[in-house]
Design an enzyme around this catalytic site. Structure first.
Site, PDB file in Angstrom:
ATOM      1  N   ASP B  79       0.824  -1.203   0.000  1.00  0.00           N
ATOM      2  CA  ASP B  79       0.000   0.000   0.000  1.00  0.00           C
ATOM      3  C   ASP B  79       0.864   1.262   0.000  1.00  0.00           C
ATOM      4  OD1 ASP B  79      -2.311  -1.465  -0.047  1.00  0.00           O
ATOM      5  OD2 ASP B  79      -2.691  -1.313   2.103  1.00  0.00           O
ATOM      6  N   ARG B 181      -5.934  19.968  23.072  1.00  0.00           N
ATOM      7  CA  ARG B 181      -4.620  19.642  23.565  1.00  0.00           C
ATOM      8  C   ARG B 181      -4.467  18.144  23.387  1.00  0.00           C
ATOM      9  NH1 ARG B 181      -2.615  20.398  29.439  1.00  0.00           N
ATOM     10  NH2 ARG B 181      -4.847  20.559  29.829  1.00  0.00           N
ATOM     11  N   LEU B 198      -7.445   4.211  11.908  1.00  0.00           N
ATOM     12  CA  LEU B 198      -8.066   3.046  12.552  1.00  0.00           C
ATOM     13  C   LEU B 198      -7.336   2.689  13.838  1.00  0.00           C
ATOM     14  CD1 LEU B 198     -10.432   1.104  12.077  1.00  0.00           C
ATOM     15  CD2 LEU B 198      -8.823  -0.483  11.051  1.00  0.00           C
TER      16      LEU B 198
END
Lengths: 299, 299, 299, 299
Positions: B79, B181, B198
């Site tokens: 990928d 933050r 993910l």
């Protein structure tokens, strides 16, 4: 603007079921509307002792009548009351606006304290309008449809009484997706993404996104993460024997699902037309409801 | 179908940078394409000793030349290689197809072992095609644009060296959303929702959904949950002083962000045109990659 | 009780580094202590213009001197200042009490506004005392120890500059546990479980539990969930080539880790002796800090 | 070692309720034990047609009799069968060892295929032994105890039929902790941390840690994160009117809880004495069950 005024000549008021604490704001709003010459319909379940100056213009009617006659429904209560009203009135295309009786709701953004003023402005055309996607659910048993429902937030398949995990298979657009063993599955609209789905670790989805979220409840497979599908997705859930389960619409309507039943869920052709005051902001509402206000810069 | 054949007369091959293990599949695919009379371009960085029967039809060229001349690019690698190629070639509209050298990728769905056969079928028109949304990022400093990038997966603003949380403010469509933050913020496309986002607890988003996900990295405020925005959202992130940070595109390009810089992210006008074999299924790929295969019914 | 009074005859004051806003509370507390005849030591880095009535009993000294001479250290600042002080003073066994300058901290539970009164009560023996577990970390390179650190909250191995995932192997008590690809790993004490680890989805661990939590940062493997180990666990993390990374102690000290370095973490023989006012409650502090106050019954 | 052999002269066999597929392994193990001169007790619910060479030494008896007479119980089935056996036999101090009929369980670590050999070694003293903490639960109604239960994994308070959130208050050691609106609360032992609690996003807790985890089910307050308490914690949960709910022990026993009932949970004085083969490893079991085997180095 006269056209706007005439657009809203018949207005329905819906209160929380059998709760006297909505009596006062509803009476005030009703009086306010009658003063300006509107016809006022009150949902029959609201069941309140209304003490109104000009009662001839006030009718206590069913949701069906509201659906057929009202140009606008003002819902006084919490998000729960708005959910009921949405399922009842969206099929008729009646726009809704929500008045909360205290804390801001995800859906009810007028404050009871200033509702009359806000409604006046709204009737003058000062509002924004949003179409919120809804879901149709249909349960099929042996080829027959045994239940039909409509939901604004979510359709939830959930384990019932026995307290044990259920097992079911999910197909989307007739393609196999997964078999799952879990406490259930939430199928949520963007509107529902900040309701039950959020507490089940689902993502927040902006109402402007066209999508349907699948959020597992305590899935046995840890990689079975929430997924957002295109809004066109047709979802079919088949409950495996010997399990029984429940289907809930917006956590308010319920149907008992048997083994081998198919629960079919897809985008409804009905949308909720939700009105907001001009100052409404989705992000401001999220900040308030999710307490993002603890702004790190203010430390 | 001759029209299809002629549509793909010049085909580019892209391999993983400086990796000899793609040499063999690339040589095989090149030989196969030459046999059928195609012109073959090989990306120059691929840098392999290709041993080809008919070298006159093979040219080693830059991505720019591939962009201008190729009708199709076949990417051999993982990928990561496809992400590089997408950023380089999407602006030219060259369609990509990915060949993995072992395990299936999220984006590379032809297997090296059967690539030649699959490519033959693809060149005959047997494929499906998808448009994958991409993101443009621009960093503004004192009114000037100091960085521009393109991403298929994600643009990530992340703390750098110091290892401390950073603070930044997020506006969407010029509206204030929140100050945060955290270790950073992932801005992901649906394609990127199964990548870094993910692992940061972001939702999976089907590529058919038009949306952009904001996924905080270790947010200090626990209610700061991932949110999916409409694909039209224009996101502006301002890094507060005295923080410094990094912007990453697809985890591959990087730019150092200074205090008060604005990182502007929005949908790119470029899309990746990604080709798949006819049997490709997004859900099957997810099942495989996320190991949903432990089907509870098979116990 | 005279024995208690004499027990605390020399008291150290520690303020946030170079921050003038702790000058006033420190001066007040110092004056208050001098009035009651105590000797007051002020940590040198605190570096403030103290304007005290009886300066002969006030000495500006190093942490080492505080460690050797003080019977108690009063830390004025936030949790960050208390973390520094704990690492410096726990090896000497000096008890600490924290004064916050505004919002309650996880560790600093006296309010500056009422600190003098609370300290008087504390010096009279009205306090509770807790031993908080700490962690030792040692980095080994080619058989030699190249870094030693101490942490009250956590030891974190984290990717550095490059912004890419790192890969490392974890052994516990010489047994292989897992290889992990992630942004890093937090090794936290119960005290640290409400700090960085909480934002990385780690569990809250009551300080009365003997345990060490491993909390992955964005693990590539989704099932790589946080785990709490026995406090006796000896944890060894080996960074795989070609990765480089950082080790942080309490987010305040940092060491650069090279490929093949071993990071060894185990319970320290030093504990922090943390004092609280009698009304201190761990759960009340959690409610306040995590905003559990939105009690559903009050709706 | 004869002392070891004599220590295990009476051995009980427990199979999954009414499941014929444990008949063969149980018959084999029984025959194997009879050959070596042991007395074999078979749990009556196991209800199998055992075809044994020396039936005079085999008795079909109740759990109570097993508890009083057996020196060891061999449980053939899955983790579910071991949970039942643990609740029945832990009060008698009978050690358990689990034989799985296929896939490794969290608790059943002998494989049926090699069970006889493993049992021979175990009877010769080749095993490790672990004490697993259990929980006592007691439901009080108007001052009276209306239910008592024992659990190895977890005690779960959960919404029932109606499918709506429940509301309850939690006290620990008589101190108020929080009011919660959720689907329920899992109170889990370290053993139970890899069962239901894990699917509800709870932390993994090594059985060597003394602790009890509270894991909310779909809490309405997003900051209501799992917390691990000291094992000495006495937990009291009061269900608020008008809610009704269920209490489950190990997902196997169930009691209906009414509004204002108090559910009292604390560490049991009973422990499960769980035996393992010498090669048993908790971490290896986790790797196998959670599929951590996808070692990144092997890519």
């Amino acid at each position: 603007m006269s056209s706007t005024s005439s657009r809203y000549s018949t207005i329905a008021l819906v209160g929380k079921f059998d709760r006297s604490d909505v009596s006062e704001p509803i009476s005030q709003i009703a009086a306010h509307l009658l003063q300006s010459g509107r016809t006022v319909l009150v949902a029959e379940h609201t069941g309140l002792d209304l003490n109104l100056p000009n009662a001839s213009n006030v009718e206590v009617v069913s949701f069906e009548t509201i659906g057929k006659r009202a140009d606008l429904a003002i819902v006084v209560g919490g998000d729960g009351t708005l959910l009921v009203s949405a399922r009842k009135l969206a099929p008729y295309g009646v726009p809704l606006v929500g008045v909360n009786r205290g804390r801001l709701g995800f859906l009810t953004d007028l404050s009871a304290a200033t509702a009359c003023e806000a409604i006046t402005r709204l009737l003058q055309g000062e509002f924004s309008s949003e179409r919120r996607q809804m879901l149709d659910v249909r349960v099929e048993r042996a080829g027959e449809t045994v239940f039909r429902g409509l939901a604004l937030n979510d359709v939830v398949l959930q384990k019932g009484d026995a307290g044990r995990m259920i097992e079911f298979g999910v197909h989307i657009d007739n393609e196999f997706v997964y078999d799952q063993r879990s406490d259930g599955l939430i199928v949520a609209t963007p509107t529902g993404s900040t309701a039950y789905a959020l507490s089940a670790n689902g993502p927040i989805i902006h109402p402007g996104v066209g999508g349907i979220a699948l959020v597992p409840l305590c899935s046995h497979t840890l990689t079975n993460r929430p997924i957002t599908l295109p809004e066109t997705a047709r979802i079919a859930i088949r409950l495996f024997a010997p399990h029984v389960a429940r289907v809930h619409c917006d956590g308010q309507e319920r149907f008992d699902v048997q083994a081998d039943d198919q629960v079919m869920i897809e985008r409804s052709r009905h949308c909720l037309n939700l009105l907001h005051p001009p100052e409404y902001s989705y992000f401001a509402m999220l900040r308030e409801k999710l307490r993002w206000s603890e702004a790190p810069r203010e430390r």
